[in-house]
Design a protein around this motif. Structure first.
Motif, PDB file in Angstrom:
ATOM      1  N   ALA A 124       0.826  -1.370  -0.038  1.00 16.74           N
ATOM      2  CA  ALA A 124       0.027   0.173   0.002  1.00 16.74           C
ATOM      3  C   ALA A 124       0.791   1.250   0.020  1.00 16.74           C
ATOM      4  O   ALA A 124       0.519   2.323  -0.554  1.00 16.74           O
ATOM      5  N   THR A 125       2.065   1.081   0.691  1.00 10.44           N
ATOM      6  CA  THR A 125       2.955   2.363   0.754  1.00 10.44           C
ATOM      7  C   THR A 125       3.350   2.665  -0.853  1.00 10.44           C
ATOM      8  O   THR A 125       3.365   4.014  -1.228  1.00 10.44           O
ATOM      9  N   LEU A 126       3.890   1.548  -1.687  1.00  9.13           N
ATOM     10  CA  LEU A 126       4.219   1.895  -3.046  1.00  9.13           C
ATOM     11  C   LEU A 126       3.047   2.505  -3.715  1.00  9.13           C
ATOM     12  O   LEU A 126       3.377   3.414  -4.644  1.00  9.13           O
ATOM     13  N   ILE A 127       1.862   2.033  -3.459  1.00 14.07           N
ATOM     14  CA  ILE A 127       0.821   2.480  -4.225  1.00 14.07           C
ATOM     15  C   ILE A 127       0.474   3.802  -3.915  1.00 14.07           C
ATOM     16  O   ILE A 127       0.398   4.758  -4.892  1.00 14.07           O
ATOM     17  N   ALA A 128       0.663   4.151  -2.639  1.00 14.03           N
ATOM     18  CA  ALA A 128       0.639   5.811  -2.380  1.00 14.03           C
ATOM     19  C   ALA A 128       1.512   6.562  -3.043  1.00 14.03           C
ATOM     20  O   ALA A 128       1.318   7.787  -3.409  1.00 14.03           O
ATOM     21  N   GLN A 129       2.701   5.952  -2.838  1.00 13.55           N
ATOM     22  CA  GLN A 129       3.724   6.759  -3.660  1.00 13.55           C
ATOM     23  C   GLN A 129       3.654   6.950  -5.253  1.00 13.55           C
ATOM     24  O   GLN A 129       3.741   7.982  -5.441  1.00 13.55           O
ATOM     25  N   GLU A 130       3.272   5.997  -5.623  1.00 17.07           N
ATOM     26  CA  GLU A 130       2.604   6.008  -7.138  1.00 17.07           C
ATOM     27  C   GLU A 130       1.663   7.136  -7.478  1.00 17.07           C
ATOM     28  O   GLU A 130       1.730   7.835  -8.447  1.00 17.07           O
ATOM     29  N   ILE A 131       0.903   6.824  -6.556  1.00 17.97           N
ATOM     30  CA  ILE A 131      -0.519   7.765  -6.650  1.00 17.97           C
ATOM     31  C   ILE A 131      -0.066   9.083  -6.572  1.00 17.97           C
ATOM     32  O   ILE A 131      -0.437   9.996  -7.445  1.00 17.97           O
ATOM     33  N   ARG A 132       0.700   9.712  -5.702  1.00 22.46           N
ATOM     34  CA  ARG A 132       1.076  10.814  -5.512  1.00 22.46           C
ATOM     35  C   ARG A 132       1.939  11.446  -6.559  1.00 22.46           C
ATOM     36  O   ARG A 132       1.831  12.718  -7.042  1.00 22.46           O
ATOM     37  N   GLN A 133       2.863  10.718  -7.165  1.00 21.43           N
ATOM     38  CA  GLN A 133       3.625  11.220  -8.320  1.00 21.43           C
ATOM     39  C   GLN A 133       2.573  11.346  -9.524  1.00 21.43           C
ATOM     40  O   GLN A 133       2.849  12.284 -10.463  1.00 21.43           O
ATOM     41  N   LYS A 134       1.733  10.500  -9.707  1.00 20.15           N
ATOM     42  CA  LYS A 134       0.786  10.496 -10.876  1.00 20.15           C
ATOM     43  C   LYS A 134       0.199  11.892 -10.632  1.00 20.15           C
ATOM     44  O   LYS A 134      -0.250  12.484 -12.036  1.00 20.15           O
ATOM     45  N   ILE A 135      -0.452  12.107  -9.526  1.00 25.06           N
ATOM     46  CA  ILE A 135      -1.160  13.187  -9.384  1.00 25.06           C
ATOM     47  C   ILE A 135      -0.526  14.499  -9.673  1.00 25.06           C
ATOM     48  O   ILE A 135      -0.921  15.463 -10.542  1.00 25.06           O
ATOM     49  N   PHE A 136       0.852  14.626  -9.234  1.00 28.50           N
ATOM     50  CA  PHE A 136       1.822  15.869  -9.545  1.00 28.50           C
ATOM     51  C   PHE A 136       1.998  15.892 -11.155  1.00 28.50           C
ATOM     52  O   PHE A 136       2.102  17.029 -11.628  1.00 28.50           O
ATOM     53  N   ASP A 137       2.199  14.605 -11.632  1.00 25.76           N
ATOM     54  CA  ASP A 137       2.532  14.613 -13.216  1.00 25.76           C
ATOM     55  C   ASP A 137       1.343  15.183 -14.082  1.00 25.76           C
ATOM     56  O   ASP A 137       1.544  16.027 -14.906  1.00 25.76           O
ATOM     57  N   ALA A 138       0.213  14.897 -13.395  1.00 24.79           N
ATOM     58  CA  ALA A 138      -1.007  15.101 -14.172  1.00 24.79           C
ATOM     59  C   ALA A 138      -1.557  16.569 -14.014  1.00 24.79           C
ATOM     60  O   ALA A 138      -1.998  17.203 -14.712  1.00 24.79           O
ATOM     61  N   THR A 139      -1.124  17.193 -12.677  1.00 26.17           N
ATOM     62  CA  THR A 139      -1.852  18.205 -12.435  1.00 26.17           C
ATOM     63  C   THR A 139      -0.978  19.449 -11.877  1.00 26.17           C
ATOM     64  O   THR A 139      -1.318  20.318 -11.744  1.00 26.17           O
ATOM     65  N   GLN A 140       0.277  19.040 -11.430  1.00 24.40           N
ATOM     66  CA  GLN A 140       1.379  19.927 -10.960  1.00 24.40           C
ATOM     67  C   GLN A 140       0.949  20.362  -9.564  1.00 24.40           C
ATOM     68  O   GLN A 140       1.326  21.480  -9.203  1.00 24.40           O
ATOM     69  N   LEU A 141       0.307  19.518  -8.884  1.00 23.51           N
ATOM     70  CA  LEU A 141      -0.193  19.673  -7.482  1.00 23.51           C
ATOM     71  C   LEU A 141       0.357  18.775  -6.458  1.00 23.51           C
ATOM     72  O   LEU A 141       0.513  17.602  -7.145  1.00 23.51           O
ATOM     73  N   THR A 142       0.475  19.109  -5.179  1.00 20.93           N
ATOM     74  CA  THR A 142       1.011  17.999  -4.546  1.00 20.93           C
ATOM     75  C   THR A 142      -0.115  17.600  -3.519  1.00 20.93           C
ATOM     76  O   THR A 142      -1.244  18.107  -3.172  1.00 20.93           O
ATOM     77  N   CYS A 143      -0.052  16.515  -2.925  1.00 19.41           N
ATOM     78  CA  CYS A 143      -1.025  15.979  -2.027  1.00 19.41           C
ATOM     79  C   CYS A 143      -0.059  15.051  -1.099  1.00 19.41           C
ATOM     80  O   CYS A 143       1.134  14.602  -0.978  1.00 19.41           O
TER      81      CYS A 143
END
Length: 361
Positions: A124-143
């Protein structure tokens, strides 16, 4: 760890200062500056504040005049909810690449159950890391993300390393973490309840754990059972992709104070028709009419009335709010905000029960 502790892989994703961050992304001149979305220097309420503004004590739901007093260099920006919604949909599409068990709490945060995820990823930790990176790549926003065995712990964890951070609370760490957690940081324990608990000698999770179910129920009503369970790490609420809506409401803050009952009724009629549109879009009916009033001095009151038949149209619930506003004590002061809503809805249902699993994180 309690035998009753339901272990799942839950991620809580929370966008960092979402509305304000979108404005700073789209308007480079706002980057690095204190920004408030919503309100103005003289009226209204802050809907969101950038991290630069938060350093001055500016917070969401704060009256704009107080925010400006705390931070005179604050820039007020009108909200663009259509843009925020579009960005939110992009983020949600990323979530759905991993799991269909996504429960949005608002445009900027959601729970994900990745116990059995679509990609078969074990961590789940790696999934969360992937999701955070993909959100940034798509929106230039952090979470920020919290990862743990249930919703309470995941949401608590997501606040720990904000902004742009992540926190894992492992199953074997859950009990010790909760016992040392300050009572003010417990999700579901508000400011008033925090002060009440402190007067009772409850300052952290261990103090809360020492109180019996009978004591907590006697002093905190229905919430007592919730407090009894969460201090033991027990939260079996499932991640519900079809989250039940428990109320529908609409409100408006006015450019000038409403001082005449006829003016109040005119504005309530406007809100009433807007509420009907929201209800009809999703075939929602309700039995309880709620009115929210914020006076010029920022004191806030609510009133409600429940009837036996379903309400959905303006002409059905207008007589009820008209009756509520006959209370002279309610209408004897200048009003800056009016809200109108329905609750006790036909969409409400009983929550599903949780389940118990043993997994690796």
């Amino acid at each position: 760890m309690s035998d009753n502790l339901a272990i799942r892989k839950i991620i809580h994703i929370d966008m960092d200062a979402f509305y304000a961050s979108v404005e700073q992304r789209d308007h480079p001149e706002l980057r690095g500056k204190p920004v408030a979305v919503g309100g103005s220097r003289s009226r209204g309420v802050v809907a969101a504040a950038s991290y630069e503004a938060r350093k001055y004590g500016v917070r969401s739901a704060m009256p704009s005049v107080i925010a400006y007093r705390k931070c005179p260099q604050l820039t007020f920006v009108k909200p663009r909810f259509d843009v925020y919604k579009e960005v939110s949909q992009v983020i949600r599409s990323i979530f759905l690449n991993y799991t269909d068990l996504v429960e949005p709490l608002s445009l900027d945060e959601a729970y994900l159950d990745v116990t059995n995820n679509k990609l078969g990823l074990p961590s789940a930790t790696l999934i969360a890391q992937e999701i955070r990176q993909k959100i940034f790549d798509a929106t230039q926003l952090t979470c920020s993300a919290g990862i743990s065995i249930n919703k309470f712990l995941a949401k608590t964890a997501s606040d720990i390393n904000k902004p742009n951070g992540m926190k894992l609370i492992k199953p074997e760490e859950a009990v010790a973490f909760i016992e040392t957690l300050n009572i003010k940081d417990f999700f579901g324990v508000g400011k008033v309840t925090t002060e009440k608990m402190k007067r009772m000698g409850i300052h952290n999770g261990l103090d809360l754990k020492r109180k019996s179910l009978g004591f907590l129920t006697k002093n905190f009503g229905k919430s007592g059972a919730y407090y009894f369970n969460i201090c033991r790490g027990i939260d079996n609420r499932p991640v519900n992709p079809n989250r039940i809506r428990k109320s529908v409401s609409i409100e408006n803050t006015y450019d000038h104070d409403l001082t005449d009952i006829a003016e109040v009724h005119t504005e309530l009629h406007v809100l009433s028709h807007e509420l009907e549109k929201r209800l009809s879009t999703n075939s929602i009916l309700g039995k309880t009419v709620n009115i929210k009033i914020k006076y010029a001095d920022f004191e806030q009151v609510t009133r409600s009335k429940t009837i036996q038949q379903w309400l959905g149209k303006h002409e059905e619930y207008a007589p009820i709010w008209l009756e509520i506003t006959k209370d002279k004590d309610l209408m004897n002061r200048p009003i800056r905000l009016l809200g109108l809503g329905l609750s006790n809805l036909n969409t409400e249902d009983k929550e599903d029960k949780g389940w118990q699993l043993t997994l690796e994180f």
